[in-house]
Structure formats: structure tokens, C-alpha cells
Write a protein that holds these residues in place. Structure first.
Motif, PDB file in Angstrom:
ATOM      1  N   PRO A 276       0.828  -1.207   0.000  1.00  0.00           N
ATOM      2  CA  PRO A 276       0.000   0.000   0.000  1.00  0.00           C
ATOM      3  C   PRO A 276       0.862   1.256   0.000  1.00  0.00           C
ATOM      4  O   PRO A 276       1.769   1.410   0.819  1.00  0.00           O
ATOM      5  CB  PRO A 276      -0.803  -0.125   1.303  1.00  0.00           C
ATOM      6  N   ALA A 277       0.593   2.142  -0.938  1.00  0.00           N
ATOM      7  CA  ALA A 277       1.376   3.370  -1.092  1.00  0.00           C
ATOM      8  C   ALA A 277       0.414   4.534  -1.272  1.00  0.00           C
ATOM      9  O   ALA A 277      -0.028   4.829  -2.380  1.00  0.00           O
ATOM     10  CB  ALA A 277       2.325   3.248  -2.287  1.00  0.00           C
ATOM     11  N   ALA A 278       0.071   5.175  -0.165  1.00  0.00           N
ATOM     12  CA  ALA A 278      -0.951   6.220  -0.183  1.00  0.00           C
ATOM     13  C   ALA A 278      -0.585   7.380  -1.100  1.00  0.00           C
ATOM     14  O   ALA A 278      -1.454   7.944  -1.782  1.00  0.00           O
ATOM     15  CB  ALA A 278      -1.193   6.722   1.240  1.00  0.00           C
ATOM     16  N   ALA A 279       0.701   7.746  -1.131  1.00  0.00           N
ATOM     17  CA  ALA A 279       1.108   8.878  -1.958  1.00  0.00           C
ATOM     18  C   ALA A 279       0.895   8.585  -3.440  1.00  0.00           C
ATOM     19  O   ALA A 279       0.435   9.450  -4.200  1.00  0.00           O
ATOM     20  CB  ALA A 279       2.581   9.207  -1.698  1.00  0.00           C
ATOM     21  N   VAL A 280       1.204   7.363  -3.857  1.00  0.00           N
ATOM     22  CA  VAL A 280       1.005   6.985  -5.263  1.00  0.00           C
ATOM     23  C   VAL A 280      -0.492   6.867  -5.561  1.00  0.00           C
ATOM     24  O   VAL A 280      -0.960   7.244  -6.639  1.00  0.00           O
ATOM     25  CB  VAL A 280       1.725   5.666  -5.585  1.00  0.00           C
ATOM     26  N   ARG A 281      -1.253   6.358  -4.591  1.00  0.00           N
ATOM     27  CA  ARG A 281      -2.701   6.246  -4.762  1.00  0.00           C
ATOM     28  C   ARG A 281      -3.324   7.613  -5.018  1.00  0.00           C
ATOM     29  O   ARG A 281      -4.161   7.778  -5.922  1.00  0.00           O
ATOM     30  CB  ARG A 281      -3.318   5.603  -3.532  1.00  0.00           C
ATOM     31  N   SER A 282      -2.905   8.597  -4.244  1.00  0.00           N
ATOM     32  CA  SER A 282      -3.432   9.953  -4.418  1.00  0.00           C
ATOM     33  C   SER A 282      -3.013  10.533  -5.759  1.00  0.00           C
ATOM     34  O   SER A 282      -3.809  11.154  -6.467  1.00  0.00           O
ATOM     35  CB  SER A 282      -2.930  10.855  -3.280  1.00  0.00           C
ATOM     36  N   PHE A 283      -1.745  10.313  -6.110  1.00  0.00           N
ATOM     37  CA  PHE A 283      -1.263  10.804  -7.404  1.00  0.00           C
ATOM     38  C   PHE A 283      -2.059  10.192  -8.546  1.00  0.00           C
ATOM     39  O   PHE A 283      -2.472  10.885  -9.467  1.00  0.00           O
ATOM     40  CB  PHE A 283       0.222  10.479  -7.569  1.00  0.00           C
ATOM     41  N   ALA A 284      -2.246   8.874  -8.497  1.00  0.00           N
ATOM     42  CA  ALA A 284      -2.937   8.173  -9.574  1.00  0.00           C
ATOM     43  C   ALA A 284      -4.374   8.657  -9.721  1.00  0.00           C
ATOM     44  O   ALA A 284      -4.882   8.811 -10.835  1.00  0.00           O
ATOM     45  CB  ALA A 284      -2.907   6.667  -9.316  1.00  0.00           C
ATOM     46  N   ALA A 285      -5.039   8.902  -8.586  1.00  0.00           N
ATOM     47  CA  ALA A 285      -6.416   9.387  -8.634  1.00  0.00           C
ATOM     48  C   ALA A 285      -6.487  10.751  -9.304  1.00  0.00           C
ATOM     49  O   ALA A 285      -7.379  11.024 -10.120  1.00  0.00           O
ATOM     50  CB  ALA A 285      -6.989   9.456  -7.224  1.00  0.00           C
ATOM     51  N   GLU A 286      -5.536  11.609  -8.987  1.00  0.00           N
ATOM     52  CA  GLU A 286      -5.515  12.954  -9.573  1.00  0.00           C
ATOM     53  C   GLU A 286      -5.118  12.916 -11.042  1.00  0.00           C
ATOM     54  O   GLU A 286      -5.656  13.657 -11.868  1.00  0.00           O
ATOM     55  CB  GLU A 286      -4.550  13.843  -8.797  1.00  0.00           C
ATOM     56  N   ALA A 287      -4.169  12.032 -11.374  1.00  0.00           N
ATOM     57  CA  ALA A 287      -3.685  11.951 -12.751  1.00  0.00           C
ATOM     58  C   ALA A 287      -4.615  11.144 -13.654  1.00  0.00           C
ATOM     59  O   ALA A 287      -4.504  11.202 -14.876  1.00  0.00           O
ATOM     60  CB  ALA A 287      -2.290  11.333 -12.776  1.00  0.00           C
ATOM     61  N   GLY A 288      -5.504  10.358 -13.040  1.00  0.00           N
ATOM     62  CA  GLY A 288      -6.422   9.545 -13.830  1.00  0.00           C
ATOM     63  C   GLY A 288      -5.760   8.336 -14.454  1.00  0.00           C
ATOM     64  O   GLY A 288      -6.173   7.873 -15.528  1.00  0.00           O
ATOM     65  N   ILE A 289      -4.729   7.801 -13.787  1.00  0.00           N
ATOM     66  CA  ILE A 289      -4.033   6.623 -14.318  1.00  0.00           C
ATOM     67  C   ILE A 289      -4.294   5.420 -13.417  1.00  0.00           C
ATOM     68  O   ILE A 289      -4.442   5.568 -12.197  1.00  0.00           O
ATOM     69  CB  ILE A 289      -2.518   6.890 -14.449  1.00  0.00           C
ATOM     70  N   LEU A 290      -4.350   4.245 -13.998  1.00  0.00           N
ATOM     71  CA  LEU A 290      -4.593   3.032 -13.231  1.00  0.00           C
ATOM     72  C   LEU A 290      -3.417   2.741 -12.306  1.00  0.00           C
ATOM     73  O   LEU A 290      -2.263   2.769 -12.718  1.00  0.00           O
ATOM     74  CB  LEU A 290      -4.801   1.841 -14.174  1.00  0.00           C
TER      75      LEU A 290
END
Length: 204
Positions: free
Chosen positions: A100-114
């Protein structure tokens, strides 16, 4: 209405699920990496994961994406937002983490990438439910029977077990409920990658 990125991400998930195998490739240089990618493409698979454990992956990734044709290239072992940004800027179609990587999760949600987020326990894997797909790592610790137990309590999650899985064991993982199976070092330890993948595909 779903955004265009949501449709694109759904298409990535569909490609991984259709292939049933997600090759996890490590290479020290562009020539070797591109050779692996072409072998995977010859086997008819359309999604590949490179790992950020490759020295100089930041320079390697654009060349691999360029030479991959219509194959989707994901960047794995991404655990920071900074690396996620670089991976996306250099052409990655999806991101993968081992835990689990919360920082990447947040980035991905904002960037719209899987983002295919890793976990080992049911609680960690439940975190990935927002994306609908998660990575069980290291999968060899619990084996297919562990995955089967997890699927019983998280039936809606598409799980991709990865870590210590041999090509020969892929059918066992699929039978246990895996959405697809990540296979790494056993693919290119010796022999023909395309032939190994073809054998897995024909056994499904």
C-alpha cells in the motif's frame, strides 16, 4: 459520466485480464528490455510491467514504450509520488506497487491513471478495492490456497498474485481465482520467453 481516463483504465484492466499473465520484466539496458518486450508480444500478450528496480529505468522507459507497439507498458515497484510522476511523464500506461502506497494512490487518482496497488493481508488488499484491481505480494508465501481464502471475503476484487511464481504454477493460481498472474524471473531465467508464455496460454 465516466471520464475518458476511466475508460482507458478499464481497457488496461481488460487487457490484463484477457491475457491472464502479466509479465514482470527486469533488464539492465534498452536492448535487453526491448528483446523481452518483443518476445512477450510474439506470445500475444498486450500488457507488460517493468520494474523501478532496474538501474536507470527513467531513461529506459521511453524507449521501451516507443518500441512496444500497441502493448501497454506499466511501471512497477513505484512507491513514491515523485517516481509515479516520472513514470507517467515518460509514457507508462499504468503503475504498480508492491505494498500500500498512499502517496502513489493519491497521485494516480488525480492523474487519472490506473494504479495496481500491492498488499499481503486481506486488510491491505481491501485498500485496493477503490481501483477494483490489486496485487498480492509476495504471493509465494501463502500460495494459491491463501488467495482462495482471500477471494472468499473479497469476491469483487480482481487480484494479480506476483512474487516467486513459476510459469508452471500459473494454472494453479488461476484456478484459485486470480484475475491474472504476475510472473517475473522464471520467464527469462533460461529458454524462450515466447515459448514459455505460449505454453501457459495453451494450458488455460
Amino acid at each position: 459520466m465516466e471520464s475518458r481516463s476511466a475508460h482507458q483504465n478499464s481497457a488496461v484492466v481488460d487487457r490484463i485480464g484477457a491475457a491472464k499473465v502479466l509479465p514482470v520484466l527486469r533488464a539492465a539496458d534498452v536492448e535487453t528490455a526491448n528483446g523481452y518486450v518483443q518476445a512477450v508480444r510474439r506470445a500475444g500478450l498486450g500488457a507488460i510491467e517493468l520494474t523501478a528496480t532496474i538501474p536507470g529505468w527513467q531513461e529506459l522507459l521511453p524507449d521501451v514504450v516507443k518500441n512496444a507497439g500497441d502493448a501497454l507498458i506499466g511501471m512497477g515497484t513505484v512507491t513514491t509520488a515523485a517516481d509515479a510522476q516520472v513514470a507517467v511523464d515518460r509514457g507508462a500506461h499504468f503503475l504498480v506497487s508492491p505494498y500500500p502506497a498512499a502517496a502513489v494512490r493519491s497521485f494516480a487518482a488525480e492523474a487519472g491513471i490506473l494504479f495496481i496497488e500491492g498488499g499481503m493481508t486481506p486488510g491491505e488488499l481491501a485498500v485496493t478495492m477503490s481501483a477494483g484491481i490489486g496485487k498480492l505480494f509476495p504471493a509465494h508465501v501463502g500460495g494459491p490456497s491463501f488467495l482462495k481464502s482471500v477471494m472468499a471475503i473479497l469476491p469483487g476484487l480482481k487480484i494479480v498474485p506476483t512474487g516467486g511464481i513459476s510459469v508452471a504454477d500459473v494454472p494453479k493460481w488461476l484456478a484459485a481465482g486470480a484475475f491474472a498472474v504476475g510472473v517475473g524471473s522464471d520467464l527469462y531465467a533460461d529458454g524462450d520467453i515466447a515459448a514459455k508464455l505460449a505454453a501457459v496460454i495453451s494450458a488455460q
